[in-house]
Design an enzyme around this catalytic site. Structure first.
Site, PDB file in Angstrom:
ATOM      1  N   LYS A 178      -0.491 -19.118  58.637  1.00 35.56           N
ATOM      2  CA  LYS A 178      -1.023 -19.344  57.316  1.00 35.56           C
ATOM      3  C   LYS A 178      -2.074 -20.108  57.265  1.00 35.56           C
ATOM      4  O   LYS A 178      -2.416 -21.317  57.487  1.00 35.56           O
ATOM      5  CB  LYS A 178       0.199 -20.186  56.801  1.00 35.56           C
ATOM      6  CG  LYS A 178       0.452 -20.022  55.149  1.00 35.56           C
ATOM      7  CD  LYS A 178      -0.859 -20.170  54.309  1.00 35.56           C
ATOM      8  CE  LYS A 178      -0.674 -21.518  53.619  1.00 35.56           C
ATOM      9  NZ  LYS A 178      -2.157 -22.090  53.025  1.00 35.56           N
ATOM     10  N   GLY A 231      -1.855 -30.935  58.762  1.00 38.26           N
ATOM     11  CA  GLY A 231      -2.239 -31.167  57.547  1.00 38.26           C
ATOM     12  C   GLY A 231      -1.780 -32.701  56.991  1.00 38.26           C
ATOM     13  O   GLY A 231      -1.528 -33.593  57.818  1.00 38.26           O
ATOM     14  N   SER A 232      -1.656 -32.924  55.721  1.00 37.85           N
ATOM     15  CA  SER A 232      -1.350 -34.351  55.278  1.00 37.85           C
ATOM     16  C   SER A 232       0.111 -34.656  55.602  1.00 37.85           C
ATOM     17  O   SER A 232       0.916 -33.761  55.989  1.00 37.85           O
ATOM     18  CB  SER A 232      -1.490 -34.127  53.777  1.00 37.85           C
ATOM     19  OG  SER A 232      -0.678 -33.140  53.272  1.00 37.85           O
ATOM     20  N   VAL A 235       2.744 -33.365  53.055  1.00 38.21           N
ATOM     21  CA  VAL A 235       3.362 -32.131  53.530  1.00 38.21           C
ATOM     22  C   VAL A 235       4.111 -32.142  54.607  1.00 38.21           C
ATOM     23  O   VAL A 235       5.374 -31.204  54.660  1.00 38.21           O
ATOM     24  CB  VAL A 235       2.220 -31.002  53.363  1.00 38.21           C
ATOM     25  CG1 VAL A 235       2.629 -29.553  53.730  1.00 38.21           C
ATOM     26  CG2 VAL A 235       1.680 -31.010  52.061  1.00 38.21           C
ATOM     27  N   GLY A 236       3.827 -32.767  55.720  1.00 34.55           N
ATOM     28  CA  GLY A 236       4.557 -32.765  56.957  1.00 34.55           C
ATOM     29  C   GLY A 236       5.648 -33.371  56.661  1.00 34.55           C
ATOM     30  O   GLY A 236       6.691 -32.972  57.252  1.00 34.55           O
ATOM     31  N   GLU A 253       0.905 -32.458  63.202  1.00 42.25           N
ATOM     32  CA  GLU A 253      -0.096 -33.195  63.465  1.00 42.25           C
ATOM     33  C   GLU A 253      -0.935 -33.657  62.319  1.00 42.25           C
ATOM     34  O   GLU A 253      -1.287 -32.746  61.186  1.00 42.25           O
ATOM     35  CB  GLU A 253      -1.209 -32.230  64.184  1.00 42.25           C
ATOM     36  CG  GLU A 253      -0.777 -31.840  65.472  1.00 42.25           C
ATOM     37  CD  GLU A 253      -0.526 -32.973  66.447  1.00 42.25           C
ATOM     38  OE1 GLU A 253      -1.267 -34.068  66.328  1.00 42.25           O
ATOM     39  OE2 GLU A 253       0.135 -32.614  67.596  1.00 42.25           O
ATOM     40  N   CYS A 287      -8.870 -35.874  60.630  1.00 35.13           N
ATOM     41  CA  CYS A 287      -8.038 -36.634  60.829  1.00 35.13           C
ATOM     42  C   CYS A 287      -8.415 -38.045  61.628  1.00 35.13           C
ATOM     43  O   CYS A 287      -7.702 -39.098  61.684  1.00 35.13           O
ATOM     44  CB  CYS A 287      -6.988 -35.891  61.726  1.00 35.13           C
ATOM     45  SG  CYS A 287      -7.266 -35.180  63.279  1.00 35.13           S
ATOM     46  N   GLU A 386      -5.110 -42.627  53.241  1.00 35.45           N
ATOM     47  CA  GLU A 386      -6.079 -41.732  53.891  1.00 35.45           C
ATOM     48  C   GLU A 386      -6.749 -40.777  52.784  1.00 35.45           C
ATOM     49  O   GLU A 386      -6.344 -40.509  52.153  1.00 35.45           O
ATOM     50  CB  GLU A 386      -5.722 -40.641  54.854  1.00 35.45           C
ATOM     51  CG  GLU A 386      -6.650 -39.716  55.504  1.00 35.45           C
ATOM     52  CD  GLU A 386      -5.884 -38.375  56.233  1.00 35.45           C
ATOM     53  OE1 GLU A 386      -5.220 -37.883  55.622  1.00 35.45           O
ATOM     54  OE2 GLU A 386      -6.390 -38.210  57.416  1.00 35.45           O
TER      55      GLU A 386
HETATM   56  P1  NAD Z   1      -2.638 -30.118  53.163  1.00 39.44           P
HETATM   57  O1  NAD Z   1      -1.321 -30.821  53.857  1.00 39.44           O
HETATM   58  O2  NAD Z   1      -2.683 -30.148  51.710  1.00 39.44           O
HETATM   59  O3  NAD Z   1      -2.431 -28.481  53.558  1.00 39.44           O
HETATM   60  C1  NAD Z   1      -2.499 -28.299  54.782  1.00 39.44           C
HETATM   61  C2  NAD Z   1      -1.784 -26.747  54.691  1.00 39.44           C
HETATM   62  O4  NAD Z   1      -0.434 -27.042  54.541  1.00 39.44           O
HETATM   63  C3  NAD Z   1      -2.741 -25.891  54.128  1.00 39.44           C
HETATM   64  O5  NAD Z   1      -2.484 -24.579  54.888  1.00 39.44           O
HETATM   65  C4  NAD Z   1      -1.759 -25.671  52.899  1.00 39.44           C
HETATM   66  O6  NAD Z   1      -1.749 -24.266  52.166  1.00 39.44           O
HETATM   67  C5  NAD Z   1      -0.347 -25.784  53.528  1.00 39.44           C
HETATM   68  N1  NAD Z   1       0.585 -26.397  52.534  1.00 39.44           N
HETATM   69  C6  NAD Z   1       0.571 -27.207  51.447  1.00 39.44           C
HETATM   70  N2  NAD Z   1       1.707 -27.224  51.062  1.00 39.44           N
HETATM   71  C7  NAD Z   1       2.712 -26.537  51.567  1.00 39.44           C
HETATM   72  C8  NAD Z   1       4.059 -26.504  51.443  1.00 39.44           C
HETATM   73  N3  NAD Z   1       4.552 -27.073  50.500  1.00 39.44           N
HETATM   74  N4  NAD Z   1       4.661 -25.750  52.340  1.00 39.44           N
HETATM   75  C9  NAD Z   1       3.892 -25.241  53.598  1.00 39.44           C
HETATM   76  N5  NAD Z   1       2.579 -25.495  53.558  1.00 39.44           N
HETATM   77  C10 NAD Z   1       1.787 -26.016  52.797  1.00 39.44           C
HETATM   78  O7  NAD Z   1      -3.649 -31.075  53.965  1.00 39.44           O
HETATM   79  P2  NAD Z   1      -5.386 -30.804  53.553  1.00 39.44           P
HETATM   80  O8  NAD Z   1      -5.632 -31.610  52.366  1.00 39.44           O
HETATM   81  O9  NAD Z   1      -5.586 -29.362  53.402  1.00 39.44           O
HETATM   82  O10 NAD Z   1      -5.656 -31.201  54.863  1.00 39.44           O
HETATM   83  C11 NAD Z   1      -6.036 -32.368  55.286  1.00 39.44           C
HETATM   84  C12 NAD Z   1      -5.023 -33.226  56.102  1.00 39.44           C
HETATM   85  O11 NAD Z   1      -4.818 -32.594  57.340  1.00 39.44           O
HETATM   86  C13 NAD Z   1      -5.477 -34.777  56.435  1.00 39.44           C
HETATM   87  O12 NAD Z   1      -4.468 -35.464  56.112  1.00 39.44           O
HETATM   88  C14 NAD Z   1      -5.727 -34.711  57.837  1.00 39.44           C
HETATM   89  O13 NAD Z   1      -5.839 -35.807  58.509  1.00 39.44           O
HETATM   90  C15 NAD Z   1      -4.896 -33.928  58.326  1.00 39.44           C
HETATM   91  N6  NAD Z   1      -5.261 -33.159  59.731  1.00 39.44           N
HETATM   92  C16 NAD Z   1      -4.601 -33.375  60.868  1.00 39.44           C
HETATM   93  C17 NAD Z   1      -5.087 -33.131  62.221  1.00 39.44           C
HETATM   94  C18 NAD Z   1      -4.283 -33.737  63.442  1.00 39.44           C
HETATM   95  O14 NAD Z   1      -4.380 -32.910  64.383  1.00 39.44           O
HETATM   96  N7  NAD Z   1      -3.812 -34.507  63.357  1.00 39.44           N
HETATM   97  C19 NAD Z   1      -6.231 -32.294  62.178  1.00 39.44           C
HETATM   98  C20 NAD Z   1      -6.898 -32.038  60.976  1.00 39.44           C
HETATM   99  C21 NAD Z   1      -6.408 -32.365  59.739  1.00 39.44           C
END
Ligand code: NAD
Length: 490
Positions: A178, A231-232, A235-236, A253, A287, A386
């Site tokens: 995705k 991601g965030s 959402v995690g 992550e 991140c 963050e």
């Molecule tokens: P986000 O969580 O909003 O989105 C990330 C992904 O999740 C996107 O593809 C989004 O479409 C999907 N998503 C959103 N809602 C969802 C749901 N309900 N179910 C399933 N998928 C869903 O994050 P963002 O704002 O796009 O990205 C930034 C975040 O990512 C920051 O918190 C950053 O620290 C983190 N990040 C972490 C790492 C790591 O390796 N730890 C690396 C890069 C980014």
């Protein structure tokens, strides 16, 4: 529409490029100038179901392909990425807001990751060990989990694709990726490259779409065997809950609020350089970015003056001569501006930036001025949350112990960095920072693809990707005991 991005980005399902079943699209906007880059398939549950079915249909054949052969196909993808490195880098730049040089550099990093996992096809080691019983032999093997759901963020899109797709595939899983809604073309070109070198149909499927419309049905799908999410933390947390019901394996992550400590014995010039790099490169959208700068009281005035002077000189824009580019979208920019405004109302001192760039060169893009803040409490919202942009907060610490305590005063635990010439401080910090990564005398970021990256607290669920440890995410271990019967030897 320029930059190598086609006007329409469909899904890749079972080797075919197809629009969303409902025929819906959404626009992908350029962070540089706000204009439409392309329109993107707006997928929903039925599209996800079709992609999962395609991945399932291809899974046994891929699992039966010897790992060495799987690795060779991944190696061919890496080689083709190398041949098209600047083309991929230009797409990354166009849809993220970074420069073409950064886009190409990130593609190089993604290739390194691919190289590592391609070679895992020749390893995928199990363990041969001892047994407590005579004539019994114990060993382990790795088996694929099955169908992997890979959900990624937009900040370093080609690296994010590589960190998940390469280990998932070398382990014998098929995948549904995705893509992040802000970087759909990066996923598209990766899949296009993979197809062009002969990755079998259905092994990698790409579903474009929004988080709640395409991501959520993927997480909920019953035929998914492993979910890997970058991601965030918000959402995690949702994914962790959703996956609990089915006991499906998940790797999370997540975010960070990483500290960089500057001790009184640090090389100040280098500490300033690395503080700026940690806070502002990639427009702070890492991140692992350094968003908390913890400085010894005795050198605080000197450090602050030097950092401020150099921050005010930073060039912001889309070219290779600029230090940082735009942030990913308008929503992200607005969130950051309101967080800074709330901090200002609570008494924070905005030393630099704190506003959107609105001059003619930046007006239509999503540009935030590099921002330095001081005078906030360690437990204030802006210290704990963050922000994911070019914003860093300065804190004073009386001594080493206070600096370490401040470092650990965060709900996140991804990375931490210390600048010091003292071996004692460096090693003590490395052992006592409550994070998954510690760096001495550089930036808070810079993990390498053969190393296990991940964090504690709100930064993850304890899994590690990439590195050899990613194999634990994408494969099942099986114990095999073989008993021989001495009476049957003759
Ligand atoms: P986000 O969580 O909003 O989105 C990330 C992904 O999740 C996107 O593809 C989004 O479409 C999907 N998503 C959103 N809602 C969802 C749901 N309900 N179910 C399933 N998928 C869903 O994050 P963002 O704002 O796009 O990205 C930034 C975040 O990512 C920051 O918190 C950053 O620290 C983190 N990040 C972490 C790492 C790591 O390796 N730890 C690396 C890069 C980014």
């Amino acid at each position: 529409m320029g930059n190598g991005i086609p006007p329409e980005l469909p899904n890749l399902i079972g080797g075919e490029w197809v629009p969303a079943q409902a025929g819906e699209w959404f626009d992908n906007l350029s962070p540089h100038h706000g204009a439409v880059l392309c329109r993107v398939a707006r997928s929903r549950g039925p599209d996800v179901a079709e992609a999962v079915a395609a991945a399932r249909a291809a899974q046994q054949g891929w699992a039966d392909t010897p790992p060495v052969q799987r690795g060779l196909i991944l190696n061919a993808i890496v080689n083709e990425m190398g041949r098209r490195q600047q083309e991929i880098g230009d797409i990354v730049a166009a849809e993220t807001g970074k420069s073409p040089a950064e886009g190409a550099g990130e593609t190089g990093g993604a290739m390194q990751c691919g190289l590592f996992f391609a070679s895992e096809g020749q390893r995928l080691y199990g363990r041969t060990t001892t047994s407590g019983t005579p004539n019994k032999y114990a060993s382990t093997i790795r088996e694929p989990r099955g169908v992997a759901a890979l959900i990624i963020a937009a900040n370093t899109p080609i690296a994010n694709v590589a960190w998940k797709v390469f280990p998932a595939l070398v382990c014998g899983n098929t995948a549904v990726l995705k893509a992040a809604e802000d970087t759909p073309a990066t996923a598209w070109i990766f899949a296009e490259v993979a197809q062009s070198v002969g990755l079998p149909a259905g092994v990698l499927n790409v579903v474009q779409g929004l988080g709640d419309e395409a991501g959520a049905p993927l997480v909920a799908h019953e035929d998914i065997d492993v979910i890997s999410f970058t991601g965030s933390s918000a959402v995690g947390r949702y994914i962790q809950r959703a996956a609990a019901e089915r006991m499906v394996r998940i790797s999370l992550e997540l975010g960070g609020k990483n500290a960089l400590v500057v001790c009184d014995d640090a090389d100040l010039d280098k500490a300033v350089t690395w503080s700026m790099a940690s806070a502002f490169t990639n427009a702070g959208q890492r991140c692992a970015s350094g968003s908390r700068l913890i400085v010894f009281e005795s050198i605080y005035p000197e450090f602050k003056a030097a950092l401020l002077a150099r921050t005010k000189e930073l060039r912001v824009g889309p070219t290779n001569d600029d230090y940082l580019g735009a942030v990913i979208n308008e929503r992200q920019l607005t969130n950051m501006l309101s967080a800074v405004e709330n901090a200002r109302k609570d008494g924070a001192e905005i030393l630099a930036g704190g506003h959107r760039l609105t001059d003619p060169g930046h007006a239509n893009g999503f540009y935030m001025a590099p921002t330095l803040i001081a005078g906030v409490e360690p437990d204030a919202p802006i210290s704990r949350e963050e922000l994911f942009g070019p914003i860093a907060i300065l804190y004073r610490a009386e001594n080493y112990n206070e600096a370490l305590a401040l470092t650990n005063r965060s709900p996140y635990g991804l990375t931490a960095c210390i600048h010091t010439k003292s071996l004692h401080r460096a090693i003590h910090f490395a052992r006592h920072a409550n994070t998954g990564v510690v760096v001495v005398n550089a930036g808070t970021y810079g993990s390498e693809p053969h190393m296990p990256f991940g964090g504690r607290g709100l930064s993850g669920n304890g899994s590690r990707e990439p590195g050899t440890e990613a194999l634990d995410v994408y494969s099942e271990l099986k114990d095999i005991y073989v008993n021989i019967d001495p009476e049957m030897l003759s």
